[in-house]
Design a protein around this motif. Structure first.
Motif, mmCIF file in Angstrom:
data_model
loop_
_atom_site.group_PDB
_atom_site.id
_atom_site.type_symbol
_atom_site.label_atom_id
_atom_site.label_comp_id
_atom_site.label_asym_id
_atom_site.label_seq_id
_atom_site.Cartn_x
_atom_site.Cartn_y
_atom_site.Cartn_z
ATOM 1 N N ARG A 96 -5.840 9.858 5.392
ATOM 2 C CA ARG A 96 -6.714 9.335 4.342
ATOM 3 C C ARG A 96 -5.938 8.522 3.311
ATOM 4 N NH1 ARG A 96 -10.278 14.921 3.797
ATOM 5 N NH2 ARG A 96 -11.257 14.736 5.858
ATOM 6 N N VAL A 97 -4.726 8.978 2.982
ATOM 7 C CA VAL A 97 -3.892 8.191 2.065
ATOM 8 C C VAL A 97 -3.520 6.861 2.715
ATOM 9 C CG1 VAL A 97 -1.709 8.118 0.800
ATOM 10 C CG2 VAL A 97 -2.984 10.259 0.942
ATOM 11 N N GLY A 98 -3.200 6.898 4.017
ATOM 12 C CA GLY A 98 -2.872 5.666 4.736
ATOM 13 C C GLY A 98 -4.032 4.695 4.784
ATOM 14 N N VAL A 99 -5.245 5.212 5.000
ATOM 15 C CA VAL A 99 -6.429 4.347 5.019
ATOM 16 C C VAL A 99 -6.646 3.719 3.645
ATOM 17 C CG1 VAL A 99 -8.944 4.320 5.231
ATOM 18 C CG2 VAL A 99 -7.572 5.541 6.914
ATOM 19 N N ALA A 100 -6.451 4.506 2.589
ATOM 20 C CA ALA A 100 -6.600 3.961 1.231
ATOM 21 C C ALA A 100 -5.602 2.828 0.995
ATOM 22 C CB ALA A 100 -6.403 5.070 0.200
ATOM 23 N N LEU A 101 -4.354 3.032 1.396
ATOM 24 C CA LEU A 101 -3.324 2.006 1.200
ATOM 25 C C LEU A 101 -3.571 0.771 2.066
ATOM 26 C CD1 LEU A 101 -0.053 4.146 0.965
ATOM 27 C CD2 LEU A 101 -1.288 3.000 -0.887
ATOM 28 N N LEU A 102 -4.343 0.937 3.140
ATOM 29 C CA LEU A 102 -4.676 -0.210 3.981
ATOM 30 C C LEU A 102 -5.397 -1.289 3.169
ATOM 31 C CD1 LEU A 102 -4.763 -1.396 6.873
ATOM 32 C CD2 LEU A 102 -6.913 -0.171 7.215
ATOM 33 N N GLY A 103 -6.058 -0.880 2.091
ATOM 34 C CA GLY A 103 -6.746 -1.839 1.240
ATOM 35 C C GLY A 103 -5.822 -2.850 0.592
ATOM 36 N N LEU A 104 -4.539 -2.517 0.449
ATOM 37 C CA LEU A 104 -3.584 -3.452 -0.149
ATOM 38 C C LEU A 104 -3.270 -4.632 0.767
ATOM 39 C CD1 LEU A 104 -1.036 -1.005 -1.846
ATOM 40 C CD2 LEU A 104 -2.815 -2.391 -2.940
ATOM 41 N N GLN A 105 -3.714 -4.569 2.006
ATOM 42 C CA GLN A 105 -3.477 -5.677 2.934
ATOM 43 C C GLN A 105 -4.649 -6.659 2.957
ATOM 44 O OE1 GLN A 105 -0.366 -5.643 4.093
ATOM 45 N NE2 GLN A 105 -0.230 -3.680 3.013
ATOM 46 N N PRO A 278 -16.525 9.324 -0.136
ATOM 47 C CA PRO A 278 -15.247 10.019 -0.031
ATOM 48 C C PRO A 278 -14.187 9.401 -0.938
ATOM 49 C CG PRO A 278 -16.193 9.659 2.141
ATOM 50 C CD PRO A 278 -17.045 8.898 1.166
ATOM 51 N N VAL A 279 -13.322 10.244 -1.474
ATOM 52 C CA VAL A 279 -12.298 9.788 -2.413
ATOM 53 C C VAL A 279 -11.401 8.727 -1.792
ATOM 54 C CG1 VAL A 279 -10.296 10.509 -3.773
ATOM 55 C CG2 VAL A 279 -12.325 11.969 -3.681
ATOM 56 N N PHE A 280 -11.049 8.905 -0.505
ATOM 57 C CA PHE A 280 -10.136 7.938 0.111
ATOM 58 C C PHE A 280 -10.803 6.571 0.275
ATOM 59 C CE2 PHE A 280 -12.352 9.588 3.813
ATOM 60 C CZ PHE A 280 -12.510 8.474 4.625
ATOM 61 N N VAL A 281 -12.137 6.544 0.390
ATOM 62 C CA VAL A 281 -12.846 5.262 0.459
ATOM 63 C C VAL A 281 -12.791 4.564 -0.901
ATOM 64 C CG1 VAL A 281 -15.073 4.152 0.827
ATOM 65 C CG2 VAL A 281 -14.336 6.009 2.340
ATOM 66 N N LEU A 282 -12.957 5.342 -1.964
ATOM 67 C CA LEU A 282 -12.806 4.771 -3.307
ATOM 68 C C LEU A 282 -11.382 4.259 -3.505
ATOM 69 C CD1 LEU A 282 -14.741 7.433 -5.442
ATOM 70 C CD2 LEU A 282 -15.535 5.172 -4.714
ATOM 71 N N GLY A 283 -10.420 5.009 -2.978
ATOM 72 C CA GLY A 283 -9.037 4.561 -3.056
ATOM 73 C C GLY A 283 -8.815 3.264 -2.297
ATOM 74 N N PHE A 284 -9.445 3.152 -1.139
ATOM 75 C CA PHE A 284 -9.358 1.926 -0.346
ATOM 76 C C PHE A 284 -9.906 0.735 -1.129
ATOM 77 C CE2 PHE A 284 -11.699 -0.979 2.485
ATOM 78 C CZ PHE A 284 -10.662 -1.465 3.265
ATOM 79 N N LEU A 285 -11.091 0.903 -1.715
ATOM 80 C CA LEU A 285 -11.690 -0.187 -2.491
ATOM 81 C C LEU A 285 -10.841 -0.515 -3.717
ATOM 82 C CD1 LEU A 285 -15.466 0.812 -2.372
ATOM 83 C CD2 LEU A 285 -14.351 -1.068 -1.152
ATOM 84 N N GLY A 286 -10.275 0.525 -4.345
ATOM 85 C CA GLY A 286 -9.401 0.292 -5.486
ATOM 86 C C GLY A 286 -8.162 -0.503 -5.104
ATOM 87 N N CYS A 287 -7.613 -0.210 -3.934
ATOM 88 C CA CYS A 287 -6.439 -0.952 -3.466
ATOM 89 C C CYS A 287 -6.789 -2.404 -3.145
ATOM 90 C CB CYS A 287 -5.839 -0.256 -2.239
ATOM 91 S SG CYS A 287 -4.946 1.265 -2.632
ATOM 92 N N VAL A 288 -7.973 -2.621 -2.573
ATOM 93 C CA VAL A 288 -8.413 -3.998 -2.309
ATOM 94 C C VAL A 288 -8.535 -4.759 -3.631
ATOM 95 C CG1 VAL A 288 -10.241 -5.463 -1.384
ATOM 96 C CG2 VAL A 288 -9.630 -3.358 -0.186
ATOM 97 N N ALA A 289 -9.142 -4.110 -4.638
ATOM 98 C CA ALA A 289 -9.303 -4.751 -5.945
ATOM 99 C C ALA A 289 -7.950 -5.034 -6.591
ATOM 100 C CB ALA A 289 -10.154 -3.862 -6.851
ATOM 101 N N LEU A 290 -7.033 -4.085 -6.449
ATOM 102 C CA LEU A 290 -5.694 -4.264 -7.028
ATOM 103 C C LEU A 290 -4.965 -5.427 -6.372
ATOM 104 C CD1 LEU A 290 -3.602 -3.165 -9.022
ATOM 105 C CD2 LEU A 290 -2.836 -1.587 -7.240
ATOM 106 N N ARG A 291 -5.055 -5.507 -5.056
ATOM 107 C CA ARG A 291 -4.414 -6.623 -4.347
ATOM 108 C C ARG A 291 -5.090 -7.940 -4.735
ATOM 109 N NH1 ARG A 291 -2.102 -8.229 0.661
ATOM 110 N NH2 ARG A 291 -1.544 -10.413 0.275
ATOM 111 N N SER A 292 -6.399 -7.923 -4.872
ATOM 112 C CA SER A 292 -7.136 -9.146 -5.205
ATOM 113 C C SER A 292 -6.828 -9.635 -6.616
ATOM 114 C CB SER A 292 -8.639 -8.901 -5.060
ATOM 115 O OG SER A 292 -8.981 -8.500 -3.743
ATOM 116 N N SER A 293 -6.386 -8.715 -7.480
ATOM 117 C CA SER A 293 -6.095 -9.093 -8.863
ATOM 118 C C SER A 293 -4.866 -9.988 -8.987
ATOM 119 C CB SER A 293 -5.895 -7.832 -9.714
ATOM 120 O OG SER A 293 -4.681 -7.177 -9.360
ATOM 121 N N GLY A 294 -3.991 -9.943 -7.980
ATOM 122 C CA GLY A 294 -2.779 -10.744 -8.030
ATOM 123 C C GLY A 294 -1.696 -10.149 -8.903
#
Length: 358
Positions: A96-105, A278-294
């Motif tokens: 689940r942590v790995g899936v969340a971090l996948l959002g950074l890609q 699920p928390v890890f899904v929120l983490g995934f979306l948060g990582c996508v937003a963080l990556r998108s922020s530049g």
């Protein structure tokens, strides 16, 4: 329990069959902690070996290597039952942590850059892919949870989606492991099939890349097929696939809401309900937003990708350790039939979309 457990829990205990003592040791906090630590350590070693092989053979993703390696170990040697808590921790928590971090890609701009026509095709692939797989699985008489795991794995993002769905619907262990094995088998078959069929159908490089990203199960498998298609196709295939990964969030939210409604309908007001999202899904979306922020420097993104790969590889090794030939034989042919039908169905939807908008 084996003598190995007693050696870990209490080296002073005499060697020999002592079921009562073994049971007490296994149930103790110390014995469980040892099982968690040893199981996680085994998965870390398995992940390190898989990633090492991946460096030697870059064409094969380490996560796929880890699943196969784990399955080989499970079928060639006896895996001690007392390390099961560590394997469960790796297959669930680390994944689940790995899936969340996948959002950074992934960046939202990458998805929007595909164009609204392609985005509509991606949504159709996931929605119709899941709906069709669920329907066909019902005709085959498979359980609802088994159908959900296969539908999500084949329509969204492979083994990660299977495990994510399992975290929401709580399927049986054999259903989870069977679904993961099917993703590996059928997704791997798609790697040479899509490039070959793209040539037969006369698709352009961009169309072929879109088809690969829209139809193949795992991100790693998409990258492998995209490499066979060419550099331009690889870039398109990767973005289309990551757009499918982004659909993990709304699908898991829907499943979570459904599980909550079912729990309420059964009158389980005092029972622990599954989270709406699920928390890890929120983490995934948060990582996508963080990556998108530049805001993140490139070196941080690269290091996060390494950590994400290591976590997912360790989780895949843990899942692979549960894939036994006897288990696959016991489930019968119906899950395999559904996997084949789902693969063809999702590929057909993706190809139709490519021809319409590509």
């Amino acid at each position: 329990m084996t003598n190995d457990v007693r050696a870990v829990a209490d080296p002073q205990q005499p060697v020999g069959p002592q079921p009562a003592v073994d049971s007490a040791v296994e149930g103790s906090a110390h014995g469980r902690a040892a099982g968690v630590a040893t199981g996680v350590a085994a998965c870390v070693v398995g992940a390190a070996i898989a990633m090492g092989i991946g460096r030697l053979v870059p064409a094969i993703n380490p996560m796929l290597i880890a699943i196969v390696l784990g399955a080989l170990v499970a079928n060639l040697v006896t895996v001690p039952g007392w390390i099961r808590p560590g394997l469960d921790f790796s297959a669930k928590r680390l994944l689940r942590v790995g899936v969340a971090l996948l959002g950074l890609q992934l960046m939202f701009s990458d998805v929007v850059g595909l164009g609204w026509g392609v985005i509509a095709v991606v949504v159709a692939i996931v929605v119709l892919g899941i709906a069709g797989t669920m329907y066909m699985g019902g005709l085959l008489g498979l359980s609802w949870t088994q159908r959900v795991l296969i539908a999500c794995g084949f329509s969204i993002c492979g083994a990660a989606a299977v495990a994510a769905a399992d975290g929401v619907v709580d399927a049986k262990e054999e259903e989870l492991l069977t679904s993961v094995a099917l993703v590996v088998v059928f997704g791997t078959l798609m790697i040479p099939a899509i490039p070959l069929l793209s040539h037969v159908f006369g698709l352009s490089e961009r169309q072929a890349g879109m088809w690969a990203g829209g139809s193949i199960h795992e991100v790693a498998q998409v990258v492998a097929a995209g490499g066979l298609l060419g550099g331009g196709a690889l870039a398109v295939a990767t973005v289309v696939k990551l757009a499918r990964v982004l659909m993990l969030a709304p699908v898991m939210a829907y499943l979570g809401a459904r599980q909550r409604r079912n729990a309420d309908g059964r009158g389980k007001v005092n029972s622990k309900q599954p989270p709406l999202v699920p928390v890890f899904v929120l983490g995934f979306l948060g990582c996508v937003a963080l990556r998108s922020s530049g805001l993140l420097p490139g070196v941080v993104i690269e290091q996060a990708k390494l950590v994400q790969t290591a976590l997912l590889t360790a989780a895949m090794f843990a899942l692979g350790l549960g894939v036994r030939v006897t288990l696959l034989r016991s489930v019968g042919p119906r899950p395999f039939v559904l996997a084949a039908l789902s693969t063809v169905w999702v590929a057909a939807i993706a190809l139709t979309g490519v021809l319409l908008v590509g």
